[in-house]
Write a protein that holds these residues in place. Structure first.
Motif, PDB file in Angstrom:
ATOM      1  N   ASP A 201      48.677  -7.152  32.037  1.00  0.00           N
ATOM      2  CA  ASP A 201      49.160  -8.462  31.596  1.00  0.00           C
ATOM      3  C   ASP A 201      50.681  -8.517  31.544  1.00  0.00           C
ATOM      4  OD1 ASP A 201      46.604  -9.398  31.346  1.00  0.00           O
ATOM      5  OD2 ASP A 201      46.491  -9.140  29.174  1.00  0.00           O
ATOM      6  N   ALA A 202      51.296  -7.414  31.060  1.00  0.00           N
ATOM      7  CA  ALA A 202      52.742  -7.396  30.863  1.00  0.00           C
ATOM      8  C   ALA A 202      53.507  -6.931  32.091  1.00  0.00           C
ATOM      9  CB  ALA A 202      53.092  -6.490  29.672  1.00  0.00           C
ATOM     10  N   GLY A 203      52.788  -6.413  33.097  1.00  0.00           N
ATOM     11  CA  GLY A 203      53.436  -6.003  34.325  1.00  0.00           C
ATOM     12  C   GLY A 203      54.109  -4.650  34.275  1.00  0.00           C
ATOM     13  N   PHE A 204      53.578  -3.728  33.445  1.00  0.00           N
ATOM     14  CA  PHE A 204      54.138  -2.379  33.446  1.00  0.00           C
ATOM     15  C   PHE A 204      53.040  -1.360  33.728  1.00  0.00           C
ATOM     16  CE2 PHE A 204      53.108  -3.180  28.945  1.00  0.00           C
ATOM     17  CZ  PHE A 204      52.362  -2.070  28.624  1.00  0.00           C
ATOM     18  N   MET A 205      53.469  -0.198  34.236  1.00  0.00           N
ATOM     19  CA  MET A 205      52.537   0.850  34.638  1.00  0.00           C
ATOM     20  C   MET A 205      52.330   1.835  33.488  1.00  0.00           C
ATOM     21  SD  MET A 205      52.884   3.280  37.999  1.00  0.00           S
ATOM     22  CE  MET A 205      51.478   4.186  38.650  1.00  0.00           C
ATOM     23  N   ILE A 206      51.076   2.142  33.190  1.00  0.00           N
ATOM     24  CA  ILE A 206      50.816   3.156  32.168  1.00  0.00           C
ATOM     25  C   ILE A 206      50.653   4.516  32.850  1.00  0.00           C
ATOM     26  CG2 ILE A 206      49.725   1.447  30.690  1.00  0.00           C
ATOM     27  CD1 ILE A 206      47.024   2.760  31.361  1.00  0.00           C
ATOM     28  N   ARG A 207      50.605   5.557  32.041  1.00  0.00           N
ATOM     29  CA  ARG A 207      50.464   6.911  32.571  1.00  0.00           C
ATOM     30  C   ARG A 207      48.992   7.264  32.735  1.00  0.00           C
ATOM     31  NH1 ARG A 207      55.483   9.420  32.267  1.00  0.00           N
ATOM     32  NH2 ARG A 207      56.988   8.357  30.914  1.00  0.00           N
ATOM     33  N   THR A 208      48.733   8.469  33.202  1.00  0.00           N
ATOM     34  CA  THR A 208      47.351   8.877  33.442  1.00  0.00           C
ATOM     35  C   THR A 208      46.613   9.101  32.130  1.00  0.00           C
ATOM     36  OG1 THR A 208      47.877  11.236  33.489  1.00  0.00           O
ATOM     37  CG2 THR A 208      48.063  10.024  35.572  1.00  0.00           C
ATOM     38  N   TYR A 209      45.307   9.022  32.206  1.00  0.00           N
ATOM     39  CA  TYR A 209      44.485   9.272  31.023  1.00  0.00           C
ATOM     40  C   TYR A 209      44.717  10.684  30.486  1.00  0.00           C
ATOM     41  CZ  TYR A 209      40.313   9.948  28.135  1.00  0.00           C
ATOM     42  OH  TYR A 209      39.466  10.236  27.101  1.00  0.00           O
ATOM     43  N   ASP A 210      44.801  11.665  31.382  1.00  0.00           N
ATOM     44  CA  ASP A 210      45.010  13.051  30.952  1.00  0.00           C
ATOM     45  C   ASP A 210      46.320  13.210  30.176  1.00  0.00           C
ATOM     46  OD1 ASP A 210      42.636  13.839  32.034  1.00  0.00           O
ATOM     47  OD2 ASP A 210      43.502  14.681  33.868  1.00  0.00           O
ATOM     48  N   TYR A 211      47.349  12.475  30.596  1.00  0.00           N
ATOM     49  CA  TYR A 211      48.630  12.551  29.885  1.00  0.00           C
ATOM     50  C   TYR A 211      48.468  12.048  28.452  1.00  0.00           C
ATOM     51  CZ  TYR A 211      53.393  11.521  28.415  1.00  0.00           C
ATOM     52  OH  TYR A 211      54.566  11.463  27.683  1.00  0.00           O
ATOM     53  N   TYR A 212      47.832  10.881  28.292  1.00  0.00           N
ATOM     54  CA  TYR A 212      47.664  10.330  26.951  1.00  0.00           C
ATOM     55  C   TYR A 212      46.790  11.241  26.085  1.00  0.00           C
ATOM     56  CZ  TYR A 212      49.861   5.915  28.246  1.00  0.00           C
ATOM     57  OH  TYR A 212      50.767   4.955  28.638  1.00  0.00           O
ATOM     58  N   VAL A 213      45.736  11.771  26.666  1.00  0.00           N
ATOM     59  CA  VAL A 213      44.868  12.680  25.903  1.00  0.00           C
ATOM     60  C   VAL A 213      45.660  13.881  25.412  1.00  0.00           C
ATOM     61  CG1 VAL A 213      42.938  14.287  26.109  1.00  0.00           C
ATOM     62  CG2 VAL A 213      42.711  11.958  26.967  1.00  0.00           C
ATOM     63  N   SER A 214      46.474  14.460  26.295  1.00  0.00           N
ATOM     64  CA  SER A 214      47.296  15.597  25.910  1.00  0.00           C
ATOM     65  C   SER A 214      48.264  15.208  24.808  1.00  0.00           C
ATOM     66  CB  SER A 214      48.063  16.127  27.121  1.00  0.00           C
ATOM     67  OG  SER A 214      48.978  17.133  26.740  1.00  0.00           O
ATOM     68  N   PHE A 215      48.943  14.075  24.988  1.00  0.00           N
ATOM     69  CA  PHE A 215      49.923  13.627  24.001  1.00  0.00           C
ATOM     70  C   PHE A 215      49.259  13.394  22.643  1.00  0.00           C
ATOM     71  CE2 PHE A 215      52.650  10.868  21.679  1.00  0.00           C
ATOM     72  CZ  PHE A 215      53.937  11.060  22.152  1.00  0.00           C
ATOM     73  N   TRP A 216      48.211  12.571  22.629  1.00  0.00           N
ATOM     74  CA  TRP A 216      47.569  12.230  21.365  1.00  0.00           C
ATOM     75  C   TRP A 216      47.035  13.471  20.648  1.00  0.00           C
ATOM     76  CZ3 TRP A 216      44.410   7.962  24.278  1.00  0.00           C
ATOM     77  CH2 TRP A 216      45.241   6.848  24.496  1.00  0.00           C
ATOM     78  N   ASN A 217      46.398  14.364  21.393  1.00  0.00           N
ATOM     79  CA  ASN A 217      45.819  15.549  20.763  1.00  0.00           C
ATOM     80  C   ASN A 217      46.878  16.541  20.291  1.00  0.00           C
ATOM     81  OD1 ASN A 217      42.869  15.388  20.676  1.00  0.00           O
ATOM     82  ND2 ASN A 217      42.973  15.256  22.907  1.00  0.00           N
ATOM     83  N   GLU A 218      47.931  16.732  21.087  1.00  0.00           N
ATOM     84  CA  GLU A 218      48.970  17.673  20.688  1.00  0.00           C
ATOM     85  C   GLU A 218      49.601  17.273  19.358  1.00  0.00           C
ATOM     86  OE1 GLU A 218      49.916  20.577  21.660  1.00  0.00           O
ATOM     87  OE2 GLU A 218      48.541  20.660  23.341  1.00  0.00           O
ATOM     88  N   TYR A 219      49.948  16.007  19.225  1.00  0.00           N
ATOM     89  CA  TYR A 219      50.554  15.561  17.968  1.00  0.00           C
ATOM     90  C   TYR A 219      49.547  15.607  16.818  1.00  0.00           C
ATOM     91  CZ  TYR A 219      54.920  14.152  20.177  1.00  0.00           C
ATOM     92  OH  TYR A 219      56.127  14.179  20.821  1.00  0.00           O
ATOM     93  N   ALA A 220      48.317  15.184  17.070  1.00  0.00           N
ATOM     94  CA  ALA A 220      47.305  15.191  16.013  1.00  0.00           C
ATOM     95  C   ALA A 220      47.009  16.609  15.544  1.00  0.00           C
ATOM     96  CB  ALA A 220      46.024  14.519  16.504  1.00  0.00           C
TER      97      ALA A 220
END
Length: 358
Positions: A201-220
């Motif tokens: 909707d906003a016209g920007f590209m998100i990163r891969t699912y694996d990247y977000y999973v790594s990010f979210w889990n590492e911080y958690a």
């Protein structure tokens, strides 16, 4: 004055987050070890640097995370996301000679620095006079909305702009509820789907699912991050991931559906996160992570206009930071990178990694 810089020891890397929190800027989530690990998923090599061993007032000891990529025919590129965490432009300027020499000795042709110093003409001039070159910002967070968490919770709500207070109360009347979302596969997939729809909707590209999973889990896993969902009639209508280090908290990822039945859901979600941080009792600030510069907030043509309107409905405090500067080690190679290399690398990254370069 030449100030020392070296690679961190294994013991220092093992204690990295505490060193980052001890920096003059009190740390950044993009300087954390969790971020280093997440970026390694995307092909970057973390480099942990220690500046100013003697740790004086003029030259404080700083732990700086840099991420590295080797560019064929050019050499290595270093980038310090939201860092290194010095407290003044003079301190950043003081490390330029030693960093330039150290980077060159390690095969680096370009270093990108991205301090979170507050912008002023004087700060900008100090950095330029030290030999740094102002360039386009890497992260879209050099201007941001900040929420002061030091007052009591009732005062925070009372000082919020009227639009934000109305949305929070309207959401409550309409049955919006908010709860922590454990990082299950189902919840992470739900959040990623929301992010994808919002990006489209906003016209920007998100990163891969694996990247977000790594990010979210590492911080958690390091007790530095949590995900929350807002619900209407049991359905997820908005999601947000919040992170924290030391006395600072951040709004990292967020998305919502575009359904009017969920009016105020994102406001309710953010208010719940603010209440959660207040109850936790450690963070004194909540960084909303990205908006148009203060002098462009009302410009509808700015690509972050809608995001800025949402965030400033929660707080009127907008901060402009100095942003990204280049320390050019090899001028000819940097020219080739800027003219051809970055464009080609970015295109290949989007094609094969399905994400933005940095």
């Amino acid at each position: 004055m030449t100030l020392p810089v070296r690679f961190a020891t294994d013991a220092e890397i093992a204690n990295w987050d505490n060193l980052v929190i001890a920096n003059p800027d009190h740390g950044s989530m993009y300087q954390a070890e969790s971020f280093a690990i997440a970026k390694a998923i995307g092909g970057w090599t973390p480099r942990h640097l220690i500046f100013n061993e003697d740790n004086t007032e003029a030259a404080p000891r700083v732990a700086g995370l840099f991420i590295e990529r080797t560019i064929p025919t050019l050499g290595k590129l270093w980038y310090s996301p939201t860092g290194p965490g010095f407290g003044s432009a003079d301190q950043v300027a003081a490390i330029v000679p030693s960093l330039k020499e150290f980077a060159a000795s390690n095969g680096v042709f370009l270093v990108k620095l991205e301090s979170e110093l507050i912008y002023s003409e004087q700060a900008d001039q100090t950095l330029r006079s030290a030999g740094l070159v102002k360039v386009d910002n890497v992260q879209p967070i050099s201007s941001t909305v900040m929420i002061d968490l030091t007052p009591d919770i009732d005062t925070i709500l009372a000082e919020m702009p009227q639009k934000g207070r109305y949305a929070i109360r309207r959401a409550a009347r309409d049955g919006v509820t908010v709860a922590e979302a454990p990082l299950t596969e189902e919840n992470m997939r739900t959040m990623y789907t929301l992010l994808g729809a919002t990006g489209d909707d906003a016209g920007f590209m998100i990163r891969t699912y694996d990247y977000y999973v790594s990010f979210w889990n590492e911080y958690a896993n390091r007790d530095q991050g949590k995900m929350f969902f807002a619900y209407v009639d049991g359905d997820v209508v908005a999601g947000a991931y919040t992170g924290w280090m030391g006395f600072k908290a951040w709004y990292k990822d967020g998305a919502s559906i575009r359904d009017r039945k969920a009016y105020g859901a994102s406001h309710a979600l953010q208010w719940h996160i603010i209440e959660w941080h207040k109850a936790r009792g450690q963070a004194v600030s909540y960084d909303m992570m990205g908006c148009p510069p203060a002098d462009q907030l009302k410009d509808p043509s700015h690509h972050l206009h809608g995001i800025g309107m949402f965030k400033t409905s929660l707080s009127p405090i907008v901060i402009d930071r100095v942003g990204t500067y280049d320390l050019i080690i090899d001028a000819k190679k940097t020219q080739k990178w800027n003219k051809f290399g970055y464009r080609i690398a970015g295109k290949l990254n989007r094609m094969f990694r399905k994400e933005v370069y940095f």
